[in-house]
Design a protein around this motif. Sequence first.
Motif, short mmCIF file in Angstrom:
data_model
loop_
_atom_site.label_atom_id
_atom_site.label_comp_id
_atom_site.label_asym_id
_atom_site.label_seq_id
_atom_site.Cartn_x
_atom_site.Cartn_y
_atom_site.Cartn_z
N ILE A 112 3.78 -10.13 -1.97
CA ILE A 112 3.06 -9.32 -1.93
C ILE A 112 3.72 -7.87 -1.81
N LYS A 113 4.83 -7.67 -0.87
CA LYS A 113 5.46 -6.80 -0.59
C LYS A 113 6.03 -6.11 -1.84
N PHE A 114 6.62 -7.23 -2.64
CA PHE A 114 7.73 -6.86 -3.57
C PHE A 114 6.92 -6.78 -4.88
N SER A 115 5.52 -6.66 -5.12
CA SER A 115 4.88 -6.97 -6.24
C SER A 115 4.49 -5.45 -6.48
N ARG A 116 4.25 -5.14 -7.80
CA ARG A 116 3.56 -3.95 -8.16
C ARG A 116 2.04 -4.01 -8.27
N GLU A 117 1.37 -2.94 -8.27
CA GLU A 117 -0.21 -2.69 -8.25
C GLU A 117 -0.60 -3.47 -9.53
N GLY A 118 -1.59 -4.28 -9.39
CA GLY A 118 -1.94 -5.07 -10.52
C GLY A 118 -1.40 -6.51 -10.73
N ASP A 119 -0.27 -6.72 -9.99
CA ASP A 119 0.30 -8.01 -10.27
C ASP A 119 -0.39 -9.05 -9.34
N SER A 120 0.05 -10.39 -9.61
CA SER A 120 -0.60 -11.62 -8.82
C SER A 120 0.40 -12.30 -8.20
N SER B 164 5.43 -11.67 -9.97
CA SER B 164 6.20 -10.99 -10.80
C SER B 164 7.00 -9.62 -10.57
N GLY B 165 7.10 -9.62 -9.21
CA GLY B 165 7.57 -8.31 -8.60
C GLY B 165 8.94 -8.03 -8.81
N ALA B 166 9.74 -7.50 -7.94
CA ALA B 166 11.19 -6.75 -7.76
C ALA B 166 12.01 -7.76 -8.19
#
Length: 185
Positions: A73-81, A101-103
């Motif tokens: 969650i911390k490394f995800s972007r808004e709207g990601d799952s 699918s974040g950083a």
Amino acid sequence: LLEIADIDAGRVALTREEVHISDIVRHVLEAQAHHALSAQVRLEAPPPPIDLLLHVDRLKLQHILGHLVANAIKFSREGDSVVVGVGQSDKGQLLLSVQDSGAGMAGEKHAAIATALKEDNCWTAGDNRSIGLGLALTREFVALHGGDVQIESQPGAGTTVRITLPKNCIRPGAAPAPDYLRQVI
């Protein structure tokens, strides 16, 4: 740091109990729901075909998954799952995964998990600097169960952490997956 020191000194033992995987996943999703909502990240847990009865250290497994989900969650972007997966291998092993699918992180940083306490081996993601203690602790708790952790990650393309626990962590007595495991938060 104290937990890792205790593990290294051989002072940490598993307290195994029988628990259904759905109870562990539900607990983790409920504990992380507010965090995900605040970050505007969707938590998903596709239903496994059966609700496996495990013989594991419940608290340590919840800690492992909780940390991985919080990190995702911390490394995800808004709207990601963030997707939590549960399955069983052809060899009867328990398979767990947390995917985002974040950083992401560069390949050379993966090795830093094994040496997380050395400042020069810290891994980074975006502007946030972290020494990877949670991932190192995850690796240690999984190893105590006799399992393995694999990390696949690329900068900008997210991370998938896969945990494999041995067949002896699964007990006979699986049930159909409960409805609440079919929900998406």
